[in-house]
Design an enzyme around this catalytic site. Structure first.
Site, PDB file in Angstrom:
ATOM      1  N   GLU A  49     -12.882  10.612  10.821  1.00 26.90           N
ATOM      2  CA  GLU A  49     -12.938  11.750  11.479  1.00 26.90           C
ATOM      3  C   GLU A  49     -14.265  12.293  11.761  1.00 26.90           C
ATOM      4  O   GLU A  49     -15.556  11.940  10.721  1.00 26.90           O
ATOM      5  CB  GLU A  49     -12.517  12.866  10.284  1.00 26.90           C
ATOM      6  CG  GLU A  49     -12.576  14.259  10.752  1.00 26.90           C
ATOM      7  CD  GLU A  49     -11.925  15.117   9.857  1.00 26.90           C
ATOM      8  OE1 GLU A  49     -11.694  15.032   8.632  1.00 26.90           O
ATOM      9  OE2 GLU A  49     -11.783  16.480  10.360  1.00 26.90           O
ATOM     10  N   CYS A 248      -9.536  17.985  13.279  1.00 21.47           N
ATOM     11  CA  CYS A 248      -9.621  19.166  13.978  1.00 21.47           C
ATOM     12  C   CYS A 248     -10.420  18.961  15.287  1.00 21.47           C
ATOM     13  O   CYS A 248     -10.011  19.690  16.312  1.00 21.47           O
ATOM     14  CB  CYS A 248     -10.452  20.407  13.137  1.00 21.47           C
ATOM     15  SG  CYS A 248      -9.310  20.938  11.800  1.00 21.47           S
ATOM     16  N   ASN A 379      -2.913  17.069  15.614  1.00 22.65           N
ATOM     17  CA  ASN A 379      -3.223  16.608  14.322  1.00 22.65           C
ATOM     18  C   ASN A 379      -2.629  17.447  13.117  1.00 22.65           C
ATOM     19  O   ASN A 379      -1.879  16.859  12.511  1.00 22.65           O
ATOM     20  CB  ASN A 379      -4.898  17.194  14.338  1.00 22.65           C
ATOM     21  CG  ASN A 379      -5.529  17.033  12.928  1.00 22.65           C
ATOM     22  OD1 ASN A 379      -5.358  16.062  12.235  1.00 22.65           O
ATOM     23  ND2 ASN A 379      -6.266  18.083  12.481  1.00 22.65           N
ATOM     24  N   GLU A 380      -3.032  18.677  13.103  1.00 20.73           N
ATOM     25  CA  GLU A 380      -2.081  19.331  11.688  1.00 20.73           C
ATOM     26  C   GLU A 380      -1.520  20.740  12.385  1.00 20.73           C
ATOM     27  O   GLU A 380      -1.514  21.733  11.905  1.00 20.73           O
ATOM     28  CB  GLU A 380      -2.723  19.441  10.660  1.00 20.73           C
ATOM     29  CG  GLU A 380      -4.041  20.256  10.808  1.00 20.73           C
ATOM     30  CD  GLU A 380      -4.852  20.559   9.440  1.00 20.73           C
ATOM     31  OE1 GLU A 380      -4.746  19.750   8.575  1.00 20.73           O
ATOM     32  OE2 GLU A 380      -5.606  21.141   9.536  1.00 20.73           O
TER      33      GLU A 380
HETATM   34  O1  AHR Z   1     -10.625  16.717   6.805  1.00 21.32           O
HETATM   35  C1  AHR Z   1     -11.107  17.925   7.116  1.00 21.32           C
HETATM   36  C2  AHR Z   1     -10.155  18.646   7.949  1.00 21.32           C
HETATM   37  O2  AHR Z   1      -9.043  18.839   7.163  1.00 21.32           O
HETATM   38  C3  AHR Z   1      -9.619  17.939   9.154  1.00 21.32           C
HETATM   39  O3  AHR Z   1     -10.415  18.041  10.441  1.00 21.32           O
HETATM   40  C4  AHR Z   1      -8.168  18.860   9.226  1.00 21.32           C
HETATM   41  O4  AHR Z   1      -7.410  17.848   9.809  1.00 21.32           O
HETATM   42  C5  AHR Z   1      -7.868  19.281   8.042  1.00 21.32           C
HETATM   43  O5  AHR Z   1      -7.383  20.524   7.922  1.00 21.32           O
END
Ligand code: AHR
Length: 661
Positions: A49, A248, A379-380
């Site tokens: 990330e 994110c 992503n989430e």
């Molecule tokens: O890993 C940190 C953040 O945590 C990531 O960007 C996101 O996917 C999650 O909320």
């Protein structure tokens, strides 16, 4: 006679003690004859990330910050100590940034006007300094347009804080027009906080752009490539997959700031710089100089995955910006370009060299396909807006690429409304793999070793895509990568492994952080500009991923899975290639435990191996000063045919390996 009696009594009492202590020992049974399920090759992977300066300033070995003057403040990272902007006539010189052609990416360049020979200097500070190593070579390149041949020579030097020169080279700019120049020089000293100083001979104007500096000694010796020490740490994990580039940043703070893979491939110079979403996310950890140059772009990610033997798993924007930020949504009737990006990415990765995107891959030096099998949509994200968009992606991807496996997401939390709604809807849609995230306290991890025991074996498979025990609270800047967090994750991981039937991919998060430029902690790997090390959590991940085996076996105590009774956690696998049985044991108790393990189904060679991770204190950590404080130790263990006795130290993770006879 009296002596004989004493001897007999002593022997009897020793036998009795040993009998009693054996009677107190916990006995585990392992059925080696029956495979419950296959362990997926992707079981333990890594999630790269771009957070914490993991790409620019980290894995991507570029040493110049803001090399093409495209940051919001165009001279950020650069200083000109002898240039007094307020007295134009007296100053030694000045650098300003100039913008050209609106429709060009990276339109800024730096114009330097040298007024006299009073020692004008242009200095780049690097990413919290530049780490240079004695006797190593460094490759510098720049573009210059020398107006009327005014500048006779450009001198480039490493300097330390006292301006002592630690290596130098020069370039003679021969052309009025833009031209590329390259040079190499050697550092004369190791220095963690060097800077790069540029000075000029002659008076007049010179334009500069793409001032770039890389160590020569990169991973696989690739020109302008990745940091060797950091890739080595990833390689050593033998990861099953590489998820990238976030997180994110995939979503962006706004849709305009989302990650657009097409802007990250092709000529490095033309890749458009973008502000990193973590730039000002946390008030307590502002990083206004955090930008993405995309020198590490999608081609490089695919190449990295290939290098470390991992299956690539790119995650794409699904038309929703970060819901913790603006939560901007692309209207459904404008979703098409986003879907097209996914289809084109598959062509970029796997398509023939004759296809438009396959051709670009080939021109970048990789005619062979990258063998992409997994692709992530969003992503989430959470809520009906996600499900609505996911369906469109799924339909388009599956119609064109039916064998592509799609990874969807269940939102940022492992329980609650978002999670329940997401998992319920995705199950209805027969989603293939659903990504779950959990940042929880260490106790949660120990309690949740049973999390997947009750998951529907016929439902979607699980990607435990982001998890890490938080020693204080989620995203607290005080979180530490301590031993308690690490062994608690190990306890949880025995649960992931025992449930390999539903859990197909897992990864710790975040993966790495610059010790002086991070936003989020804990992180699996820490680095500064000279060194890097794996945290205690890294050591746990490595123990699992390098011992993942091929077939899941049952390990039980009194017929039940070992999920924390007496603070003991266990999982067992067989490796049909190496012909080994591998048992993972986590003792989360403050006391050592003695175990007997009885194997049913096979006999073993008389000597096995135990690898143990432990540390004296719960808050022990690895660090730059003591990078291997928590690291594995190996010992031999005796095996009596199909029985082993083992002692598990307090707060420990052990991997027992036995060779089949
Ligand atoms: O890993 C940190 C953040 O945590 C990531 O960007 C996101 O996917 C999650 O909320």
């Amino acid at each position: 006679m009296k002596n004989n009696l004493i001897t007999k009594i002593t022997v009897c009492s020793l036998l009795l003690t040993s009998f009693l202590s054996n009677a107190q020992k916990t006995t585990l049974e392992v059925n080696t004859a029956k495979t419950i399920t296959k362990i997926q090759p992707t079981m333990y992977g890594v999630f790269f990330e771009d957070i914490n300066f993991a790409a620019d300033g980290g894995l991507y070995a570029e040493m110049i910050k803001n090399r093409s003057f495209e940051f919001e403040i165009p001279l950020m990272g650069w200083s000109q100590p002898n240039s007094d902007r307020h007295s134009y006539n007296k100053q030694s010189g000045i650098a300003t940034t100039v913008k050209v052609l609106k429709n060009k990416t990276n339109s800024n360049f730096c114009q330097v006007i040298i007024n006299n020979d009073k020692g004008y200097e242009l200095i780049n500070e690097g990413f919290r300094g530049m780490g240079i190593k004695k006797d190593l070579k460094y490759n510098l390149s720049l573009k210059a347009a020398n107006h009327n041949g005014a500048i006779k020579k450009i001198t480039i030097q490493f300097i330390d804080k006292d301006k002592k020169v630690l290596g130098e080279t020069n370039i003679v700019p021969t052309s009025n027009d833009w031209q590329n120049y390259t040079t190499q020089f050697i550092a004369t000293q190791t220095e963690a906080k060097a800077k790069l100083k540029i000075t000029f001979e002659g008076t007049g104007t010179i334009d500069l752009d793409m001032i770039s500096l890389f160590p020569d000694d990169t991973w696989n010796h690739r020109k302008n490539g990745l940091r060797k020490d950091i890739v080595q740490l990833l390689y050593d994990l033998k990861p099953g997959f590489l998820r990238f580039p976030g997180g994110c940043i995939v979503e962006g703070r706004t849709l305009a700031q989302r990650y657009q893979w097409k802007k990250t491939v092709g000529d490095v110079e033309k890749r458009e710089t973008l502000i990193n979403r973590w730039n000002i996310e946390f008030e307590h950890k502002l990083a206004p100089d955090y930008f993405q140059t995309f020198g590490l772009g999608f081609f490089e990610y695919f190449q990295l995955a290939e290098d470390i033997g991992a299956s690539p798993l790119p995650i794409l924007s699904c038309g929703m910006s970060c819901q913790f930020n603006s939560g901007e949504l692309v209207p459904m009737n404008e979703l098409n370009p986003y879907v097209q990006d996914a289809l084109d990415l598959i062509e970029f990765a796997n398509g023939p060299v004759t296809a438009p995107w396959g051709k670009i891959r080939s021109k970048m030096g990789h005619p062979k396909p990258f063998n992409l099998k997994l692709i992530g949509v969003g992503n989430e994200q959470w809520g009906p807006e996600y499900i609505e968009r996911y369906k469109v992606f799924e339909k388009a991807i599956k119609s064109k690429y039916p064998t592509m496996t799609i990874v969807s997401g269940a939102g940022p939390f492992p329980e609650g409304d978002y999670f329940e709604y997401g998992t319920k809807e995705l199950k209805k849609l027969n989603a293939e793999i659903v990504d779950e995230h959990y940042y929880k306290n260490p106790q949660w991890f120990r309690d949740n070793a049973i999390r997947y025991d009750s998951y529907d074996r016929k439902g979607p498979k699980v990607f435990a895509g982001e998890y890490a025990a938080q020693s204080v609270a989620i995203a607290s800047p005080d979180n530490k990568n301590n031993w308690e967090c690490a062994f608690s994750e190990a306890a949880f991981m025995t649960g992931l492994e025992r449930n390999a039937e539903v859990v197909h991919l897992t990864s710790y998060a975040p993966l790495m952080a610059h010790a002086e430029a991070w936003q989020w902690t804990p992180d699996m790997i820490w680095f500064n500009n000279l060194e890097s090390y794996g945290s205690a959590n890294y050591q746990v991940q490595k123990l699992f991923s390098t011992n993942k085996g091929t077939d899941l076996l049952a390990i039980t105590r009194d017929g039940k899975a070992v999920t924390g009774q007496n603070n003991l956690f266990a999982s067992a696998v067989k490796d049909v290639i190496t012909r080994e049985i591998i048992i993972k044991l986590v003792n989360a108790s403050a006391n050592a435990q003695d175990l007997n393990i009885d194997f049913k189904g096979n006999k073993f060679q008389s000597k096995g191996k135990v690898t143990t991770l432990t540390s004296a204190k719960l808050d022990d950590v690895n660090s730059f000063e003591s990078p291997t404080k928590i690291s594995p130790t190996e010992s031999e263990i005796k095996c009596n045919g199909d029985k082993v006795s083992i002692n598990l130290p307090a707060h420990s993770v052990s991997v027992l390996k036995l060779k089949l006879k």
